[in-house]
Each structure stands twice: as structure tokens, then as C-alpha cells.
Design a protein around this motif. Structure first.
Motif, PDB file in Angstrom:
ATOM      1  N   HIS A 191       0.767  -1.220  -0.181  1.00  0.00           N
ATOM      2  CA  HIS A 191      -0.020  -0.097  -0.035  1.00  0.00           C
ATOM      3  C   HIS A 191       0.856   1.088  -0.013  1.00  0.00           C
ATOM      4  N   VAL A 192       2.203   1.015   0.447  1.00  0.00           N
ATOM      5  CA  VAL A 192       3.101   2.403   0.262  1.00  0.00           C
ATOM      6  C   VAL A 192       3.227   2.724  -1.127  1.00  0.00           C
ATOM      7  N   PRO A 193       3.034   4.014  -1.620  1.00  0.00           N
ATOM      8  CA  PRO A 193       3.232   4.424  -2.945  1.00  0.00           C
ATOM      9  C   PRO A 193       4.950   4.746  -2.958  1.00  0.00           C
ATOM     10  N   VAL A 194       5.120   4.374  -4.390  1.00  0.00           N
ATOM     11  CA  VAL A 194       6.774   4.250  -4.711  1.00  0.00           C
ATOM     12  C   VAL A 194       6.706   5.257  -5.792  1.00  0.00           C
ATOM     13  N   ILE A 195       7.552   6.306  -5.846  1.00  0.00           N
ATOM     14  CA  ILE A 195       7.914   7.135  -7.080  1.00  0.00           C
ATOM     15  C   ILE A 195       9.299   6.883  -7.422  1.00  0.00           C
ATOM     16  N   VAL A 196       9.501   6.194  -8.628  1.00  0.00           N
ATOM     17  CA  VAL A 196      10.800   5.991  -9.089  1.00  0.00           C
ATOM     18  C   VAL A 196      11.536   7.097  -9.603  1.00  0.00           C
ATOM     19  N   ILE A 197      12.695   7.568  -9.258  1.00  0.00           N
ATOM     20  CA  ILE A 197      13.581   8.405  -9.819  1.00  0.00           C
ATOM     21  C   ILE A 197      15.008   7.882 -10.359  1.00  0.00           C
ATOM     22  N   SER A 198      14.909   8.102 -11.760  1.00  0.00           N
ATOM     23  CA  SER A 198      15.815   7.239 -12.269  1.00  0.00           C
ATOM     24  C   SER A 198      16.491   8.049 -13.615  1.00  0.00           C
ATOM     25  N   GLY A 199      17.708   7.620 -13.846  1.00  0.00           N
ATOM     26  CA  GLY A 199      18.488   8.461 -15.036  1.00  0.00           C
ATOM     27  C   GLY A 199      17.962   7.732 -16.588  1.00  0.00           C
ATOM     28  N   ILE A 200      17.359   6.338 -16.064  1.00  0.00           N
ATOM     29  CA  ILE A 200      16.953   5.775 -17.253  1.00  0.00           C
ATOM     30  C   ILE A 200      15.543   6.410 -18.031  1.00  0.00           C
ATOM     31  N   ASP A 201      15.517   6.908 -19.042  1.00  0.00           N
ATOM     32  CA  ASP A 201      14.269   7.537 -19.569  1.00  0.00           C
ATOM     33  C   ASP A 201      13.615   6.560 -20.660  1.00  0.00           C
ATOM     34  N   ASP A 202      14.303   5.283 -20.712  1.00  0.00           N
ATOM     35  CA  ASP A 202      13.791   4.452 -21.849  1.00  0.00           C
ATOM     36  C   ASP A 202      12.243   3.852 -21.461  1.00  0.00           C
ATOM     37  N   ILE A 203      11.509   4.251 -22.266  1.00  0.00           N
ATOM     38  CA  ILE A 203       9.934   3.910 -22.401  1.00  0.00           C
ATOM     39  C   ILE A 203       9.641   2.396 -21.943  1.00  0.00           C
ATOM     40  N   GLY A 204      10.587   1.532 -21.989  1.00  0.00           N
ATOM     41  CA  GLY A 204      10.143   0.196 -21.749  1.00  0.00           C
ATOM     42  C   GLY A 204      10.388   0.071 -20.124  1.00  0.00           C
ATOM     43  N   SER A 205      11.376   0.672 -19.606  1.00  0.00           N
ATOM     44  CA  SER A 205      11.754   0.771 -18.464  1.00  0.00           C
ATOM     45  C   SER A 205      10.781   1.353 -17.465  1.00  0.00           C
ATOM     46  N   ILE A 206      10.247   2.458 -18.117  1.00  0.00           N
ATOM     47  CA  ILE A 206       9.179   3.051 -17.412  1.00  0.00           C
ATOM     48  C   ILE A 206       7.866   2.308 -17.301  1.00  0.00           C
ATOM     49  N   VAL A 207       7.283   1.754 -18.357  1.00  0.00           N
ATOM     50  CA  VAL A 207       6.194   1.043 -18.449  1.00  0.00           C
ATOM     51  C   VAL A 207       6.358  -0.009 -17.420  1.00  0.00           C
ATOM     52  N   ARG A 208       7.415  -0.912 -17.519  1.00  0.00           N
ATOM     53  CA  ARG A 208       7.677  -1.925 -16.355  1.00  0.00           C
ATOM     54  C   ARG A 208       7.456  -1.708 -14.994  1.00  0.00           C
ATOM     55  N   CYS A 209       8.174  -0.384 -14.651  1.00  0.00           N
ATOM     56  CA  CYS A 209       7.817  -0.075 -13.383  1.00  0.00           C
ATOM     57  C   CYS A 209       6.631   0.290 -12.879  1.00  0.00           C
ATOM     58  N   LEU A 210       5.716   0.944 -13.917  1.00  0.00           N
ATOM     59  CA  LEU A 210       4.407   1.556 -13.759  1.00  0.00           C
ATOM     60  C   LEU A 210       3.420   0.056 -13.491  1.00  0.00           C
ATOM     61  N   GLU A 211       3.747  -0.800 -14.466  1.00  0.00           N
ATOM     62  CA  GLU A 211       2.948  -1.937 -14.281  1.00  0.00           C
ATOM     63  C   GLU A 211       3.224  -2.623 -13.058  1.00  0.00           C
ATOM     64  N   ALA A 212       4.644  -2.698 -12.697  1.00  0.00           N
ATOM     65  CA  ALA A 212       4.704  -3.355 -11.270  1.00  0.00           C
ATOM     66  C   ALA A 212       4.217  -2.754 -10.044  1.00  0.00           C
ATOM     67  N   GLY A 213       3.608  -1.467 -10.195  1.00  0.00           N
ATOM     68  CA  GLY A 213       2.935  -0.937  -9.112  1.00  0.00           C
ATOM     69  C   GLY A 213       3.488   0.429  -8.882  1.00  0.00           C
ATOM     70  N   ALA A 214       4.500   0.962  -9.412  1.00  0.00           N
ATOM     71  CA  ALA A 214       4.977   2.431  -9.036  1.00  0.00           C
ATOM     72  C   ALA A 214       4.022   3.342  -9.331  1.00  0.00           C
ATOM     73  N   GLU A 215       3.752   4.408  -8.314  1.00  0.00           N
ATOM     74  CA  GLU A 215       2.850   5.321  -8.493  1.00  0.00           C
ATOM     75  C   GLU A 215       3.407   6.380  -9.591  1.00  0.00           C
ATOM     76  N   ASP A 216       4.821   6.617  -9.756  1.00  0.00           N
ATOM     77  CA  ASP A 216       4.878   7.595 -10.983  1.00  0.00           C
ATOM     78  C   ASP A 216       6.476   7.238 -11.116  1.00  0.00           C
ATOM     79  N   TYR A 217       6.976   8.045 -12.011  1.00  0.00           N
ATOM     80  CA  TYR A 217       8.342   7.691 -12.718  1.00  0.00           C
ATOM     81  C   TYR A 217       8.798   9.039 -13.105  1.00  0.00           C
ATOM     82  N   LEU A 218       9.793   9.534 -12.810  1.00  0.00           N
ATOM     83  CA  LEU A 218      10.413  10.687 -12.865  1.00  0.00           C
ATOM     84  C   LEU A 218      11.938  10.628 -13.345  1.00  0.00           C
ATOM     85  N   PRO A 219      12.425  11.510 -14.455  1.00  0.00           N
ATOM     86  CA  PRO A 219      13.873  11.353 -14.540  1.00  0.00           C
ATOM     87  C   PRO A 219      14.804  12.087 -13.510  1.00  0.00           C
TER      88      PRO A 219
END
Length: 531
Positions: free
Chosen positions: A268-296
Motif C-alpha cells: 500500500h506504500v506509494p513508490v515514485i521511481v526517480i531514475s536516469g533511465i528514460d527508456d519507455i520500456g523501463s518506465i512501463v515496467r515500473c508502472l506495471e509493477a506498481g510504481a505510483e509515478d516515474y520521474l527522470p
């Protein structure tokens, strides 16, 4: 509207508005022009796929020319949006930049429009009118873009005495955007939700930067330099949000995310991924795994602040929703419904059902004010709720001044009768304590019966977890045929309690709908019953 003007501004507001207009123009370029260009590219790509072969050789050559012109168009839009000219130029120079941009954009647009109109005419003469629909879409996109670039040079310049008078944009879209962002900017200074945030990053500089920035916003910040440390901290402490880096030595951020979302205690704890990887595939994988958001990692601090506030607010809303649902449904039943069970109905071989009723409540309520009546019931039932939670049984419902609970549901427990018996004594103590606090005499009748029952969820828009069967009816009769200040139990409950409680035989009691039954008054618990 063409002659509409903004409110008068102070001279020191002019430079701020100038910068804001420039940023809006950049967004306008990105959204209003890039989208039609992308659509053109999509239609051209589909036609190239469908028009293979010698039959359309000349048409294919012109499609390639349209594609090249559109690439030039996209580059011009991208350069204008990403360059610092629009952001740094003053109003007068920005008008010149926009005028030159308008000229440059029209060249490839006219080429695209010319080719598409020519082929619409030629293809319309052929059977089935091939490609006419797609070519028409392309022509419409160019018309749309030509109309929009005409608006670019109509944006008001900062002029007037001391640059204090600012004409609004002629473009309705830009004007509306400018009006909308003003109150939004003012709201940025409004109080924001704060919470406990865990920052997970192997780079000490990044951790320190985020810690200091978040602490300024009023958040309580904890740090972890690797995935294992992060998981250990989450297991030991409560957090409202996790900021998670992706690339870390040992356990990757993605693995940490997956483990967090696989655990009942941390999912239930929200997770915002902050990463230097801006590959669309990585972003989608994180969001599908349950990340609340993804920021560069090159994030804008204002955007990060808004995303954090939004994530914490969502968590608080989810927790409030969870509490409200748990007031209606037992936790195991709620989990089953969330897993997709549409109809929940279970048969239990042995449960213990309790009814508790306030004695003389109707005349008492007549002497109290409406507010006093509600306050009394609220205090009594709140005390009962705490006792129910302490004894590990389920509150089923309240009906007026009556309270119903059951043991052994929704999950079977072998000591259901003992738990309900102890609850009954708790209730009598609860009522006595509330009566003392309010200065009124309160007493209850309690009835208990053990036996078979069915329990399940009823309702569509308003759910309720309820219990049915003969055991419910007998428990209700135990209460109605009982005595004030006494706990009236059936023979089956006495047998279920064994020798752990002291009972006084009442003898044979005629129970409505059941006939004569041996019943008992429950007097107290032995040492074994209290353990």
C-alpha cells in the motif's frame, strides 16, 4: 478574444509574466503543433505499408517526399521548443523569433498539403477511392497546423507604460491557459500534506539533496543506500512514500519495487521511481509493477513536490477508504472481494452468536435530547467496538439500541464460545462505565447461542456482512427472554464453554418458536476461561 486584456499589473510583475508567456508558448508548440505532425507521420507510415508494389510507384515517391517534409517540420518544432530563445527573449525579440518560425514552418507544411491535395484528386477517380481517407486526414492536419501557427504571432507583447499593461493572447487556447495557471500558481503556496518519506539511492549526493529538499517541505525523511537496507527499514517502520532509484549495486531498484508490491505489509506504500533511465520500456515496467509515478533524475523540484503531495494524499485517501470498508466488512472478506469473488456465502458448523440490548432505552431516550440520545449510543457502541476488537470476534450490526456480534466467523476459531463469553462480560462493564460518565443508570440484557450458521455479503451499492440461520434466531430469543444485568446462554453454548465458566441453571424456559429449552445464566469465568 481579440481585444481582451489582462488586469493591470505592477511593474515588477511584468518580467514574471513575460517568462510565463514564454513558457506557455513553448508548451503550445509542443502540444498544438507536435501532435498533428505525429499524426501525419502515422498516416504516411500506414500508406507506405499498404501501397507496396509497382502499381503505386509514383505515389510511393510522393509519400516519401511528404515524410521528409514532415521530418523537417518536426525538427523545426523541436528546435523552437527546446532552444532557449523563447524563454530568454524579451517581448519584442520574441515576436521576431515567432515571425521567422512561422515562415519556416509554412514551407514544409505547404509541401505536405500540396502533395496530399494532388493525390486526393487523383485517387478519387479510381475505383474504391484508395487512400483518400488517409490523405484527407493529412490535409486536415496541415490546415490545422497552418491555422495554429497564424496564432503564434498574435500573442501579446509586453508593452505599455512601464510594461505594466499586458494584452492577453489573441489565441483563445493560450489566453485560457494563461488565465488558468494564475490561480494554480497562487495555490502553490498553500499548505501541503507532509509525511514520512524513505529515500533509496546509492549516490550520497543525491540522497543528501533529496533529504534537504524534502525536509524544507516539512517531511520526515529517512535514507537508505541500497535495496536490502530499504526493505529492512520498510519492514520495521511505517512510511507514507518511497523515492526509489533504479540502478543500485546488489539489488536493483526494480527488484526492490517488486518485493515491496508483493508484500501485504508494504504494497500500500506509494513508490515514485526517480531514475536516469528514460527508456519507455523501463518506465512501463515500473508502472506495471506498481510504481505510483516515474520521474527522470533531472527532475524539476516543483514537479517533484506536486507528485509527492499527490502521492501522499492518495495514500491517505486509500487508508481512509480502507477504514470505512473495514467498518462494514471483515478484513478477510474484503480481501476475497478484491481478489474477484463476486458472491461470498460460507456455511459454518459451529459459531457463537451474541445479542446485547440496552434495557429501558426507549423511555430513557424520551427524557434525553436527540443529541444526548445519539451521544449515549455512540459512547456505548464505540466501547463495544473496542471490546469486539480486543476479543477477536466480529461485529455484525447494530439495530436501534441492539448490538450483534459473532465468534468463529469469517474464519473458523475453535474457542469462539469463550471469546464471545468474555465479550459479554466486557459489554456489561462497558455499559456501567458509560453510565457513570453520563450520570445515568444503564443495564443490558445479553443472549448467546452456539450452533450452525451461514454468513455472507449482501447488497450491491451498500454492502453488508451478515449471519443467518436458526442459531441467530435462538441467540435473539436468549436475549429477549433474558434478564437485565444477566448473560443468558443456551445449552449448546454451555457445552461449548466446558468447565471454563461458572453457570447457574435457569431451568426449562419456553422459547418462542422453539418450545421448551434448558438455559443458563453465565456468572463468571474460571482461571482457565480468562486465559
Amino acid at each position: 478574444m481579440a481585444n481582451e486584456r489582462a488586469p493591470m499589473l505592477r511593474p515588477d510583475d511584468a518580467s514574471h509574466l513575460n517568462g510565463r508567456v514564454a513558457r506557455v508558448l513553448k508548451s503550445y508548440l509542443d502540444q498544438a503543433l507536435s501532435a498533428p505532425s505525429a499524426a501525419i507521420d502515422g498516416f504516411v507510415g500506414m500508406m507506405i505499408e499498404d501501397a507496396g508494389g509497382d502499381q503505386y510507384a509514383e505515389f510511393m515517391a510522393d509519400l516519401e517526399r511528404i515524410k521528409v517534409a514532415n521530418m523537417q517540420l518536426s525538427l523545426l518544432i523541436a528546435e523552437a521548443g527546446s532552444s532557449g530563445v523563447l524563454l530568454t527573449a524579451d517581448a519584442e525579440n520574441r515576436a521576431l523569433v515567432l515571425s521567422r518560425l512561422k515562415h519556416d514552418l509554412r514551407t514544409p507544411l505547404n509541401a505536405i498539403k500540396g502533395y496530399s491535395e494532388m493525390w486526393i484528386e487523383d485517387m478519387s477517380t479510381l475505383e474504391g477511392r484508395p487512400f483518400v481517407a488517409d490523405l484527407t486526414h493529412i490535409r486536415d492536419c496541415t490546415d490545422q497546423m497552418l491555422a495554429r501557427i497564424e496564432q503564434l504571432t498574435q500573442v501579446g507583447e509586453l508593452r505599455g507604460e512601464s510594461d505594466a499593461e499586458v494584452p492577453m493572447a489573441t489565441s483563445a487556447a493560450i489566453a485560457e491557459f494563461l488565465r488558468a495557471v494564475s490561480p494554480a500558481a497562487a495555490e502553490m503556496d498553500a499548505p501541503r500534506l507532509t509525511g514520512r518519506i524513505l529515500v533509496v539511492d546509492d549516490d550520497p549526493t543525491n540522497r543528501d539533496l533529496l533529504r534537504r529538499r524534502l525536509a524544507r517541505e516539512g517531511h520526515d525523511v529517512s535514507l537508505a543506500d541500497d535495496g536490502a537496507t530499504a526493505l529492512a527499514k520498510v519492514a520495521a517502520e511505517d512510511f507514507d512514500l518511497i523515492l526509489l532509484d533504479m540502478i543500485m549495486p546488489g539489488m536493483s531498484g526494480f527488484e526492490v519495487l517488486c518485493r515491496l508490491k508483493a508484500s501485504e505489509t508494504s504494497r500500500h506504500v506509494p513508490v515514485i521511481v526517480i531514475s536516469g533511465i528514460d527508456d519507455i520500456g523501463s518506465i512501463v515496467r515500473c508502472l506495471e509493477a506498481g510504481a505510483e509515478d516515474y520521474l527522470p533524475k533531472t527532475f524539476n523540484p516543483t514537479i517533484l513536490r506536486v507528485r509527492i503531495t499527490t502521492s501522499i494524499e492518495r495514500k491517505f485517501l486509500r487508508e481512509r477508504e480502507e477504514r470505512l470498508l473495514l467498518n462494514v466488512l471483515p478484513r478477510p472478506i474484503l480481501a476475497r472481494m478484491r481478489n474477484g469473488e463476486a458472491a461470498i456465502a460460507d456455511r459454518f458448523a459451529q459459531v457463537t452468536v451474541l445479542f446485547c440490548d440496552l434495557v429501558g432505552f426507549t423511555p430513557l431516550a424520551g427524557r434525553l435530547t436527540p443529541g444526548g440520545t445519539v451521544d449515549l449510543l455512540s459512547r456505548v457502541f464505540s466501547a463495544f467496538d473496542r471490546s469486539v476488537a480486543r476479543r477477536g470476534v466480529e461485529k455484525i450490526k447494530t439495530i436501534g439500541d441492539a448490538y450483534m456480534a459473532a465468534g468463529g466467523i469469517p474464519e473458523t476459531t475453535p474457542d469462539h464460545a469463550r471469546r464471545i463469553a468474555l465479550l459479554a462480560f466486557d459489554m456489561m462493564a462497558d455499559v456501567e462505565e458509560v453510565g457513570r460518565a453520563l450520570g445515568v443508570e444503564l443495564a443490558v440484557r445479553v443472549g448467546i447461542h452456539s450452533g450452525e450458521a451461514v454468513a455472507g455479503v449482501i447488497g450491491q451499492s451498500r454492502f453488508a456482512y451478515d449471519v443467518w440461520g436458526d442459531s441467530v434466531n435462538i441467540a435473539a430469543r436468549m436475549e429477549s427472554h433474558g434478564q437485565a444485568g444477566r448473560i443468558h446462554i443456551s445449552e449448546s453454548t454451555r457445552r461449548a464453554l466446558g468447565g471454563d465458566f461458572f453457570c447457574t441453571p435457569r431451568g426449562v424456559t419456553h422459547i418462542k418458536g422453539k418450545g421448551p429449552m434448558e438455559t443458563y445464566f453465565l456468572d463468571g469465568a474460571s482461571h482457565a476461561g480468562n486465559t
